[in-house]
Design an enzyme around this catalytic site. Structure first.
Site, PDB file in Angstrom:
ATOM      1  N   ASP A  49      40.644  36.702  46.356  1.00 33.15           N
ATOM      2  CA  ASP A  49      40.004  35.748  45.459  1.00 33.15           C
ATOM      3  C   ASP A  49      38.565  36.224  45.245  1.00 33.15           C
ATOM      4  OD1 ASP A  49      38.504  33.548  44.431  1.00 33.15           O
ATOM      5  OD2 ASP A  49      40.178  32.239  44.982  1.00 33.15           O
ATOM      6  N   LYS A 104      36.117  27.188  47.072  1.00 33.46           N
ATOM      7  CA  LYS A 104      35.701  28.565  46.774  1.00 33.46           C
ATOM      8  C   LYS A 104      34.241  28.816  47.125  1.00 33.46           C
ATOM      9  CE  LYS A 104      39.325  29.513  43.548  1.00 33.46           C
ATOM     10  NZ  LYS A 104      39.863  30.647  42.798  1.00 33.46           N
ATOM     11  N   ASN A 111      48.683  37.292  32.102  1.00 31.98           N
ATOM     12  CA  ASN A 111      48.597  35.893  31.678  1.00 31.98           C
ATOM     13  C   ASN A 111      48.024  35.840  30.270  1.00 31.98           C
ATOM     14  OD1 ASN A 111      45.598  35.632  31.859  1.00 31.98           O
ATOM     15  ND2 ASN A 111      46.022  36.117  33.998  1.00 31.98           N
TER      16      ASN A 111
END
Ligand code: CTP
Length: 397
Positions: free
Chosen positions: A305, A341, A208
Site C-alpha cells: 500500500d 492509512k 481498473n
C-alpha cells in the site's frame, strides 16, 4: 517580481483585445518588457499604433516581414521571452495551436518557442463549449500549456456564460505564478495517477477503469501554482501534462519504488488507483489453452500500500493526501481509511457506475481531514484540482 521579465504578448482577434491594452499597462508598470505580436484579426480590434505606444516597443505582425527576420527572426523572437502570453486566445488560435500549425507569425512563434505559454481564452460561450474547442483545450492542457480563465459573465455579443477573458489583474497574477512567484514556488509535490497493470502473463494483465484524469488535473494545478511536480503515472488514458517530471510505471510495486525514489517531497498526493492485488502465479510465458476445458486458476498476493507506506515511512512529506474510491457508505469508509492509512487528508469519491465519475470529466468529492468532512459540489475535475491545490498551498504555507 516582474521587473526585467520579458513577456511576448500575442494579441488575437477578439473584442477582448481592448483589455490587452490594460494588460500591457499593468505589465510595463510592474517593470516587465512587453514585446507585442498582433495577429491580422487582432489588428481589426486594436491598432498597432496603440499597442506599440503602450508597450514602448515595435509591434510584430507579419511572418514574411524581411526586416523583422533580419533584426530578429521568429525563432529568436519566440525564445528571447521569459513567457509567451496569448490574450485574447481565440478559438481559432487555440485550434491552430493544438494542431501545430504555423500559418502566421503568432502560430509560428507558438510552435517554435521553448518557453511556457499562458493562454487567456476569450470567445462566445457556444464557441467555448463546442466539442472542437474542448478538443483543442484538452490537447493544449496535455501539452502543458498554462491557462487563465475564461470567466463567466455577460458577453459583448449579448449572451451569458463562460468565455469572457480573465480580467487583466487576473492575467498578471497568472503570469507571476508562471514565472515562479506562485504560492507553491520552491515546493516539491509528488502526485501518483492512473491505474496500474498487474501482469497475468507477458500479454495479459489486470487493470481498473481509472483514466488518470483527476491525477493529471492535479499535477497541472499544482504546477500552475509554481510547484515542482513529480508525476508518477500508470498506463493512463489521458495524456501526461507538460512542465512536470513524468515517471511512467506499470505495476503497483514499480509505483512504490518510483515514489520512494522521488522523496523527499513537501507534499504527496496519491490519486492513483493502484491495484490492491497482483497475480502471484503470473507466468513468464503466454498461457495456452490445454484442450481440457479447464480454466486456469489465478492466485493473488497483496500489493504494497503506497499511501500507507509513505504516510508511515521515515521520509514522510509534511502533507500526505490520499484518495478513496468507494461504491457504498463513502463517508464511513473514507474516514476509516484516513486513520488506517495514516494520511492527513482523504479525498473521497463515489465511483459507482451511475455517477459516471470514474473515466468521466467531473468529480463530486468529500474532503476528510482531522477537522471533519467537507462535501464539495460536483465540479469539473480541473476545478476540483484547482481547489485542492489551493488547499495544499495554504497547508504548506
Ligand atoms: N493506494 C496505494 N497503494 C495501493 C492501493 C491504493 O497507495 N496499492 C492508495 C490510492 O492511491 C488512494 C488510496 O490508497 O490514495 C485509497 O485507495 P482505495 O483503492 O480507495 O483504497 P484501498 O486501499 O483499496 O482500500 P479498500 O480495499 O478498503 O477500499
Amino acid at each position: 517580481m516582474l521587473a526585467a521579465k520579458r513577456i511576448l504578448l500575442i494579441i488575437g482577434g477578439g473584442i477582448a483585445a481592448y483589455k490587452s491594452l490594460e494588460l500591457i499597462r499593468l505589465l510595463t508598470r510592474a517593470g516587465a518588457t512587453v514585446v507585442p505580436v498582433l495577429t491580422r484579426a487582432g489588428a481589426e480590434f486594436v491598432t498597432p499604433l496603440t499597442v506599440g505606444a503602450l508597450a514602448g516597443s515595435k509591434v510584430y505582425r507579419d511572418l514574411f516581414d524581411l526586416g523583422d527576420e533580419a533584426e530578429m527572426g521568429h525563432i529568436q523572437l519566440s525564445r528571447a521571452a521569459d513567457l509567451v502570453v496569448v490574450a485574447p486566445a481565440t478559438a481559432d488560435l487555440m485550434a491552430r495551436m493544438a494542431a501545430g500549425m504555423a500559418d502566421d507569425l503568432a502560430a509560428t512563434l507558438l510552435l517554435a518557442t521553448d518557453k511556457r505559454v499562458l493562454l487567456a481564452p476569450a470567445m462566445n460561450v457556444r464557441m467555448w463549449h463546442h466539442p472542437a474547442t474542448q478538443r483543442s483545450l484538452a490537447a493544449l492542457d496535455g501539452d502543458g500549456v498554462l491557462r487563465v480563465g475564461p470567466n463567466e459573465g455577460d458577453m459583448a455579443c449579448g449572451e451569458f456564460g463562460l468565455g469572457r477573458m480573465a480580467e487583466p489583474v487576473g492575467i498578471v497574477a497568472a503570469i507571476e505564478a508562471a514565472l515562479g512567484g506562485g504560492l507553491l514556488a520552491g515546493k516539491h509535490v509528488l502526485v501518483t495517477s492512473g491505474p496500474t497493470h498487474e501482469p497475468i502473463d507477458p500479454v495479459r494483465y489486470i487493470a481498473n477503469r481509472s483514466s488518470g484524469a483527476q491525477g493529471t488535473a492535479l499535477a497541472v494545478a499544482l504546477r500552475d501554482l509554481g510547484a515542482r511536480v513529480t508525476f508518477v503515472t500508470g498506463p493512463a488514458s489521458v495524456p501526461t501534462p507538460g512542465g512536470v517530471a513524468v515517471v511512467r510505471i506499470e505495476t503497483a510495486a514499480e509505483m512504490l519504488a518510483a515514489v520512494q525514489a522521488a522523496l523527499p517531497a513537501d507534499a504527496a498526493v496519491m490519486a492513483a488507483a493502484g491495484a490492491d492485488w497482483r497475480v502471484a502465479n503470473a507466468r513468464d510465458q503466454k498461457m495456452k489453452k490445454d484442450g481440457s476445458g479447464r480454466a486456469p486458476a489465478l492466485e493473488f498476493a497483496e500489493n504494497p500500500d503506497i499511501l500507507a507506506t509513505v504516510s508511515k515511512g521515515a521520509m514522510r512529506p509534511a502533507l500526505v493526501v490520499g484518495f478513496a474510491a468507494e461504491t457504498d457508505d463513502v463517508l464511513a469508509h473514507a474516514t476509516a481509511k484516513r486513520l488506517r492509512k495514516g494520511c492527513d487528508w482523504i479525498v473521497a469519491n463515489d465511483v459507482s457506475p451511475a455517477t459516471g465519475i470514474m473515466g468521466g470529466t467531473e468529480n463530486a468529492v468529500t474532503l476528510i481531514t482531522a477537522d471533519g468532512a467537507e462535501t464539495w459540489p460536483r465540479l469539473a475535475k480541473a476545478e476540483v484540482a484547482r481547489r485542492l491545490a489551493a488547499r495544499i498551498a495554504a497547508a504548506l504555507a
